[in-house]
Design a protein around this motif. Structure first.
Motif, PDB file in Angstrom:
ATOM      1  N   GLU A 455       0.855  -1.191   0.000  1.00  0.00           N
ATOM      2  CA  GLU A 455       0.000   0.000   0.000  1.00  0.00           C
ATOM      3  C   GLU A 455       0.889   1.239   0.000  1.00  0.00           C
ATOM      4  N   PRO A 456       1.453   1.588  -1.142  1.00  0.00           N
ATOM      5  CA  PRO A 456       2.368   2.744  -1.159  1.00  0.00           C
ATOM      6  C   PRO A 456       1.620   4.053  -0.940  1.00  0.00           C
ATOM      7  N   ALA A 457       2.251   4.941  -0.183  1.00  0.00           N
ATOM      8  CA  ALA A 457       1.650   6.256   0.009  1.00  0.00           C
ATOM      9  C   ALA A 457       1.640   7.026  -1.308  1.00  0.00           C
ATOM     10  N   ARG A 458       2.691   6.815  -2.112  1.00  0.00           N
ATOM     11  CA  ARG A 458       2.746   7.479  -3.422  1.00  0.00           C
ATOM     12  C   ARG A 458       3.380   6.537  -4.425  1.00  0.00           C
ATOM     13  N   LEU A 459       2.654   6.241  -5.473  1.00  0.00           N
ATOM     14  CA  LEU A 459       3.121   5.327  -6.520  1.00  0.00           C
ATOM     15  C   LEU A 459       3.485   6.145  -7.752  1.00  0.00           C
ATOM     16  N   LEU A 460       4.749   6.027  -8.186  1.00  0.00           N
ATOM     17  CA  LEU A 460       5.253   6.761  -9.348  1.00  0.00           C
ATOM     18  C   LEU A 460       5.613   5.742 -10.420  1.00  0.00           C
ATOM     19  N   VAL A 461       4.986   5.854 -11.596  1.00  0.00           N
ATOM     20  CA  VAL A 461       5.104   4.815 -12.618  1.00  0.00           C
ATOM     21  C   VAL A 461       5.611   5.411 -13.924  1.00  0.00           C
ATOM     22  N   ASP A 462       6.684   4.836 -14.442  1.00  0.00           N
ATOM     23  CA  ASP A 462       7.169   5.159 -15.784  1.00  0.00           C
ATOM     24  C   ASP A 462       6.291   4.397 -16.779  1.00  0.00           C
ATOM     25  N   PRO A 463       5.563   5.073 -17.673  1.00  0.00           N
ATOM     26  CA  PRO A 463       4.672   4.370 -18.594  1.00  0.00           C
ATOM     27  C   PRO A 463       5.375   3.302 -19.423  1.00  0.00           C
ATOM     28  N   GLY A 464       6.685   3.438 -19.623  1.00  0.00           N
ATOM     29  CA  GLY A 464       7.416   2.460 -20.427  1.00  0.00           C
ATOM     30  C   GLY A 464       7.444   1.077 -19.827  1.00  0.00           C
ATOM     31  N   VAL A 465       7.161   0.949 -18.521  1.00  0.00           N
ATOM     32  CA  VAL A 465       7.223  -0.362 -17.877  1.00  0.00           C
ATOM     33  C   VAL A 465       5.875  -1.086 -17.902  1.00  0.00           C
ATOM     34  N   LEU A 466       4.818  -0.399 -18.307  1.00  0.00           N
ATOM     35  CA  LEU A 466       3.481  -0.977 -18.205  1.00  0.00           C
ATOM     36  C   LEU A 466       3.293  -2.203 -19.086  1.00  0.00           C
ATOM     37  N   ARG A 674       1.165  -3.597 -16.029  1.00  0.00           N
ATOM     38  CA  ARG A 674      -0.056  -2.781 -16.027  1.00  0.00           C
ATOM     39  C   ARG A 674      -1.124  -3.388 -15.102  1.00  0.00           C
ATOM     40  N   HIS A 675      -1.252  -4.719 -15.144  1.00  0.00           N
ATOM     41  CA  HIS A 675      -2.269  -5.389 -14.335  1.00  0.00           C
ATOM     42  C   HIS A 675      -2.023  -5.139 -12.847  1.00  0.00           C
ATOM     43  N   LEU A 676      -0.773  -5.276 -12.394  1.00  0.00           N
ATOM     44  CA  LEU A 676      -0.486  -5.060 -10.981  1.00  0.00           C
ATOM     45  C   LEU A 676      -0.591  -3.588 -10.600  1.00  0.00           C
ATOM     46  N   VAL A 677      -0.237  -2.697 -11.516  1.00  0.00           N
ATOM     47  CA  VAL A 677      -0.362  -1.271 -11.222  1.00  0.00           C
ATOM     48  C   VAL A 677      -1.831  -0.919 -11.011  1.00  0.00           C
ATOM     49  N   GLU A 678      -2.704  -1.479 -11.844  1.00  0.00           N
ATOM     50  CA  GLU A 678      -4.136  -1.192 -11.688  1.00  0.00           C
ATOM     51  C   GLU A 678      -4.658  -1.715 -10.356  1.00  0.00           C
ATOM     52  N   LEU A 679      -4.183  -2.900  -9.933  1.00  0.00           N
ATOM     53  CA  LEU A 679      -4.597  -3.431  -8.640  1.00  0.00           C
ATOM     54  C   LEU A 679      -3.992  -2.630  -7.494  1.00  0.00           C
ATOM     55  N   MET A 680      -2.725  -2.246  -7.641  1.00  0.00           N
ATOM     56  CA  MET A 680      -2.037  -1.515  -6.581  1.00  0.00           C
ATOM     57  C   MET A 680      -2.590  -0.104  -6.433  1.00  0.00           C
ATOM     58  N   ALA A 681      -3.057   0.464  -7.548  1.00  0.00           N
ATOM     59  CA  ALA A 681      -3.567   1.832  -7.496  1.00  0.00           C
ATOM     60  C   ALA A 681      -4.769   1.940  -6.569  1.00  0.00           C
ATOM     61  N   ASP A 682      -5.502   0.829  -6.435  1.00  0.00           N
ATOM     62  CA  ASP A 682      -6.655   0.839  -5.525  1.00  0.00           C
ATOM     63  C   ASP A 682      -6.229   0.990  -4.077  1.00  0.00           C
ATOM     64  N   ARG A 683      -4.972   0.634  -3.770  1.00  0.00           N
ATOM     65  CA  ARG A 683      -4.478   0.671  -2.384  1.00  0.00           C
ATOM     66  C   ARG A 683      -3.496   1.815  -2.157  1.00  0.00           C
ATOM     67  N   GLY A 698       9.824  13.617  -1.583  1.00  0.00           N
ATOM     68  CA  GLY A 698       9.677  12.586  -0.570  1.00  0.00           C
ATOM     69  C   GLY A 698       9.824  11.184  -1.133  1.00  0.00           C
ATOM     70  N   PRO A 699       9.765  10.168  -0.247  1.00  0.00           N
ATOM     71  CA  PRO A 699       9.878   8.777  -0.705  1.00  0.00           C
ATOM     72  C   PRO A 699       8.670   8.355  -1.528  1.00  0.00           C
ATOM     73  N   VAL A 700       8.924   7.540  -2.534  1.00  0.00           N
ATOM     74  CA  VAL A 700       7.874   7.014  -3.409  1.00  0.00           C
ATOM     75  C   VAL A 700       8.148   5.533  -3.650  1.00  0.00           C
ATOM     76  N   THR A 701       7.160   4.853  -4.190  1.00  0.00           N
ATOM     77  CA  THR A 701       7.382   3.538  -4.783  1.00  0.00           C
ATOM     78  C   THR A 701       7.440   3.753  -6.283  1.00  0.00           C
ATOM     79  N   PHE A 702       8.621   3.545  -6.864  1.00  0.00           N
ATOM     80  CA  PHE A 702       8.833   3.830  -8.291  1.00  0.00           C
ATOM     81  C   PHE A 702       8.894   2.542  -9.079  1.00  0.00           C
ATOM     82  N   LEU A 703       8.110   2.475 -10.153  1.00  0.00           N
ATOM     83  CA  LEU A 703       8.161   1.357 -11.095  1.00  0.00           C
ATOM     84  C   LEU A 703       8.579   1.918 -12.443  1.00  0.00           C
ATOM     85  N   GLY A 704       9.679   1.400 -13.004  1.00  0.00           N
ATOM     86  CA  GLY A 704      10.141   1.918 -14.282  1.00  0.00           C
ATOM     87  C   GLY A 704      11.218   1.055 -14.894  1.00  0.00           C
TER      88      GLY A 704
END
Length: 729
Positions: A455-466, A674-683, A698-704
Motif C-alpha cells: 500500500e504505497p503512500a505514493r506510486l510513481l510509474v514510468d509508462p514504459g514499464v506498463l 499494467r495489471h499489478l499497477v491497476e490493482l495496486m492503485a486501488d491501495r 519525498g519517498p515514493v514507490t517507483f516502477l520503471g
C-alpha cells in the motif's frame, strides 16, 4: 572473490558498492576526483554514466580506491554490453561495400581458381555443377585484421538517442552482497541459469550471515542448502524432493530435475546428511512418501549411492527407496485425483486438491470443463476461493493470465514453451469455460492478489514499464543488458536497426549464421537477409564467418522506414559445430542508430539489448519486431529455441515453423506490469505517471525501466533487474 562479488552487485542492481583498498595496493596517480572523471568518461563510451551522487562520492575517495573501482566496474559493464570481445566484420567497410551475393560467390570461385592448391578441387566441383562454398580459401574467414577494420571506419557521431545507463551509489560491499543474496534467495519466482549460478556464489559467501525468512522456490533452496551443507549448517528440508535436489546440487547436476543427474560417489558426511534429512521428513509426515513416485528413477539412482540398508538408524529413509523400487505403495495425490475423475466425481477431486492449493489452481480449468451441473461448478469455485489465500502469488497470477487467454474461441493454436525455452503449438480443441465461471474465478484471483500487494503512500510509474510482462518464471528471460521477460513489448525508436551475434567455439569448428526473416501481416514470407541473401531493399548482411577459434561476429543492418512487411524475425542458426550450451561464449543483441551516425560495426553505446544465447535447440529466436497500426515498431520478447536439424540450419528451412509459432504467440495475452499497477492503485495513496521530469522530494514507490536520479533514499525502486519483487509471495 571481491571482484566477482562487485561484478554481481553491479550486474543485478546497477549500483557500485563502496570499496576499500586492500593492503599492498599501489596508489594510482592523481586524486580521486581526477580518476572519477576519467572513469565517467570511459563509461560513457560504453553507454554508461555515473550518477551525480556517485561521482561526488568517488571524488572524495583516494585515487587508489577509485582506480580499483574503475577497473572492476569497466570490466563488468563491458561484459554486460558485449564490448569485452573484438567484433570484426567479414566485409571490412560494412555496412558499406557489401556486394551482391552471387557476385561475391563468383569472386570467391575466381580467387580459388587462381590458387594452385585449390584449383583442381574447384574444377572438379564445377564439372559436377555444384560448388561447396566452404572449400573456397577466401570464403568464411576474415580477410583482414581487427585493427584494419577499425581504421576503415570513422568515429561514431554522438546522437541524442544513444543509450545511457546510469550507475548509482551503493553501500559497503558486504552490505550490498548480503542484500543481493537475500533478494535472490528469497525470490518468489525461479531464477534462470545465470541467476542460479550467481546465487551459488553468494550463498557460499553468505552462509554464516543473515538468511531469508523463507526460500519459496525449491531450486533456490537447493543451491542455498548446498552452501549450508558445505559450511556445516543444517540444510532446510521439508520434502523428500528437497533432499533429491540437494543431492543433484552436490553432484553438480540439474536442481530443477528437468534433466537426469549422474550422482557422484559421496563421502560419508554427505551420505549421512542426506539420509538424516530423508528420515526426518518422512518421520514428520509419512504422506510425503507419495512425492517419490514423481522422480522414481532419480531416487533409485540416489539410493545406489547412499546405501540406506547399511544405516538402520534411519529407517524412514529406507522407506523412500522402497517406494522408488515399487516394494511399497504410496499413492500420490495426482493418482488419487485421477481415480476420482475416472469415477466422474469432480467434487471429490476438488476436495482432494484443496490440500494442495497450487495443484488445485493448476487443475481448475480442467475441473470446470468436466463439470456437468451448476452444483459441481459452484463446488469447484468455492474450493478455489478457500484455497486462494494459501496459494503462491506466482500461481495466482499464472492462472489469471491463463483465464485471459481462455476467453478466446476454440480452434486457434495454443503455444507451449518448456523450462528450457523450447516451444511447440497445438490446436486448441478444449471446450470453453463458461464466462460466468471465468469472471468469478478472475475476481477471486484479483482480490487475493490485491490484498497481498503493498500500500504505497505514493506510486510513481514510468509508462514504459506498463507493457513489460510479469516475470512469472526466471526461465522466461535470458541474462544480459536491456533484456525483458518473454511476452514483453517495448517501443523501437530509431532509423537503423542493427542485429549482432558473437560466438567463440570451445573445441570444434563452429559456424553460427545470423539471419532476419521478413514477414507480412499474415506471417507469410516476403524475404530474408542472411549469408545466402546479403542485400535486400531493407538492408545488408555483414558476411558469413564459418570458424570461430578466436571468436566471430556477424551483423545485419535494417532501415526500418524502408522495411517491407509487418514483422522482422532475427534468428541465429547453428549451421555446424557446437551448440549454444557448448561454445565458450555466445550472445545476441541489437543496436539503434540515426541515419547519419557512422562508427564501427559494433558501438557499445548504441546497444539497446544484449542477451546470452544458452538454450538446447539449434535455432535461437530471441525476439521479434512488429510494426504497429501507427507505423511505429515495437519489440516483442520470445527467448525461445527451436530444435532445428543437427546441422545446416538456415532461415529458408524454418520459415513455416517460425510463422506458425509467431502466429500463436501473437494471439496470446501476457499479464503485464499494467495489471499489478491497476490493482495496486486501488491501495495507493496517489498514483502518478512519470513524464521523465523531476521526481518528488519525498519517498515514493517507483516502477520503471531505469531508476531516475534524485529519488529520495527511502524510496522503493522496482526496475527490470528486480521486477520479481513485484510478484507477491
Amino acid at each position: 572473490m571481491s571482484q566477482r562479488l562487485v561484478s554481481l552487485v553491479i550486474r543485478h542492481t546497477h549500483r557500485i558498492p563502496v570499496l576499500t583498498v586492500p593492503a599492498g595496493t599501489a596508489a594510482s596517480g592523481g586524486q580521486g576526483a581526477v580518476v572519477a572523471r576519467q572513469l565517467d568518461a570511459a563509461l560513457m563510451t560504453a553507454g554508461f554514466k555515473l550518477a551525480a551522487p556517485l561521482l561526488e562520492r568517488l571524488s572524495g575517495m583516494s585515487g587508489a580506491a577509485v582506480g580499483l573501482t574503475a577497473r572492476w566496474t569497466l570490466d563488468t559493464v563491458r561484459r554486460l554490453v558485449g564490448d569485452h570481445v573484438r567484433h570484426n566484420a567479414y566485409f571490412i567497410d560494412f555496412p558499406a561495400g557489401v556486394p551482391d551475393t552471387l557476385d561475391f560467390w563468383m569472386g570467391c570461385v575466381r580467387e580459388a581458381l587462381a590458387d594452385e592448391g585449390a584449383r583442381e578441387k574447384v574444377l572438379d566441383q564445377l564439372s559436377a555443377g555444384v560448388v561447396d562454398l566452404l572449400t573456397l580459401p577466401s570464403y568464411g574467414h576474415y580477410q583482414h585484421a581487427y585493427e584494419e577494420m577499425l581504421a576503415a571506419h570513422d568515429e561514431l557521431i554522438a546522437a541524442a538517442g544513444d543509450r545511457l545507463t546510469v550507475l548509482h551509489p551503493g553501500g559497503a560491499l558486504a552490505e550490498e552482497v548480503t542484500a543481493l543474496y537475500l533478494a535472490l534467495a528469497g525470490r518468489t519466482t525461479p531464477l534462470g541459469e545465470e541467476g542460479l549460478s550467481d546465487l551459488a556464489v553468494l550463498a557460499r559467501h553468505c552462509a554464516g550471515g543473515p538468511q531469508p525468512e523463507t526460500i519459496p522456490v525449491r531450486e533456490n533452496r537447493a543451491v542455498v542448502n548446498l552452501a549450508r551443507l558445505d559450511a556445516g549448517a543444517e540444510p532446510l528440508l521439508d520434502t523428500v524432493t528437497d533432499v533429491l535436489r540437494l543431492a543433484c546440487a552436490w553432484s553438480e547436476g540439474d536442481v530443477t530435475l528437468a534433466e537426469p543427474t549422474r550422482f557422484r560417489s559421496m563421502p560419508r558426511r554427505i551420505r549421512r546428511a542426506l539420509l538424516a534429512g530423508l528420515d526426518a521428513v518422512v518421520a514428520d509426515a509419512p504422506a510425503k512418501l507419495a512425492d517419490v513416485t514423481a522422480h522414481r528413477e532419480a531416487f533409485k539412482r540416489l539410493g545406489e549411492r547412499l546405501h540406506p540398508h547399511e544405516h538402520p538408524r534411519w529407517p524412514h529413509a529406507a522407506e523412500v527407496f522402497a517406494v522408488a523400487r515399487g516394494e511399497r505403495q504410496a499413492p500420490s495425490l495426482d493418482s488419487r485425483v485421477e481415480e476420482r475423475l475416472g469415477e466422474r466425481d469432480v467434487i471429490g477431486a476438488a476436495r482432494l486438491l484443496a490440500a494442495a492449493p497450487g495443484k488445485l489452481f493448476r487443475s481448475v480449468d480442467r475441473l470446470l470443463r468436466l463439470c456437468s451441473t451448476q452444483e459441481e461448478r459452484d463446488a469447484v469455485l468455492a474450493a478455489a476461493e478457500r484455497a486462494a489465500p494459501k496459494a503462491s502469488g506466482r500461481v495466482l497470477l499464472s492462472v489469471r493470465e491463463h483465464l485471459a487467454n481462455r476467453a478466446r474461441e476454440t480452434g486457434e493454436r495454443r503455444v507451449f514453451i518448456n523450462r528450457s525455452g523450447r516451444p511447440w503449438t497445438v490446436e486448441d480443441d478444449r471446450p470453453p469455460v463458461p464466462p460466468a465461471a471465468r469472471a468469478r474465478l478472475a475476481a477471486v484471483l484479483d482480490a487475493e492478489t490485491r490484498r497481498r500487494l503493498p500500500e504505497p503512500a505514493r506510486l510513481l510509474v514510468d509508462p514504459g514499464v506498463l507493457d513489460v510482462a510479469l516475470p512469472l518464471s526466471g526461465k522466461a528471460s535470458a541474462a544480459g543488458l536491456g533484456v525483458l521477460p518473454r511476452g514483453s513489448r517495448s517501443p523501437v525508436d530509431g532509423e537503423l536497426l542493427r542485429f549482432f551475434t558473437y560466438w567463440k567455439q570451445s573445441e570444434r569448428t563452429t559456424d553460427y549464421d545470423l539471419s532476419a526473416l521478413l514477414l507480412d501481416a499474415d506471417y507469410q514470407t516476403i524475404g530474408w537477409l542472411s549469408y545466402t541473401a546479403l542485400k535486400e531493399v531493407e538492408g545488408v548482411h555483414s558476411g558469413d564467418v564459418t570458424d570461430a577459434p578466436d571468436g566471430a561476429s556477424e551483423f545485419i543492418d535494417l532501415r526500418l522506414a524502408a522495411a517491407r512487411g509487418e514483422v522482422i524475425v532475427p534468428q541465429v542458426n547453428i549451421f555446424a559445430g557446437e551448440g549454444f550450451e557448448e561454445v565458450e561464449e555466445s550472445f545476441f543483441g541489437f543496436m539503434l542508430r540515426d541515419a547519419e551516425q557512422k562508427g564501427r560495426p559494433f558501438e557499445p553505446r548504441t546497444v539497446r539489448m544484449k542477451s546470452e544465447l544458452r538454450g538446447p535447440g539449434r535455432v535461437a529466436l530471441p525476439l521479434v519486431f512488429v510494426r504497429g497500426g501507427d507505423g511505429g515498431w515495437h519489440a516483442k520478447w520470445l527467448h525461445v529455441y527451436l530444435r532445428g536439424a543437427p546441422s545446416a540450419n538456415r532461415v529458408e528451412g524454418n520459415r513455416a515453423t517460425v510463422a506458425t509459432l509467431l502466429r500463436a504467440f501473437a494471439e496470446r495475452d501476457h499479464l503485464t506490469v499494467r495489471h499489478l499497477v491497476e490493482l495496486m492503485a486501488d491501495r495507493a495513496g496517489t498514483t502518478t505517471l512519470w513524464d521523465g521530469g523531476p521526481v518528488p522530494d519525498g519517498p515514493v514507490t517507483f516502477l520503471g525501466l531505469e531508476r531516475p536520479e534524485g529519488l529520495h533514499p527511502d524510496s522503493v525502486v522496482v526496475t527490470p533487474e528486480n521486477l520479481s519483487a513485484l510478484i507477491p509471495g
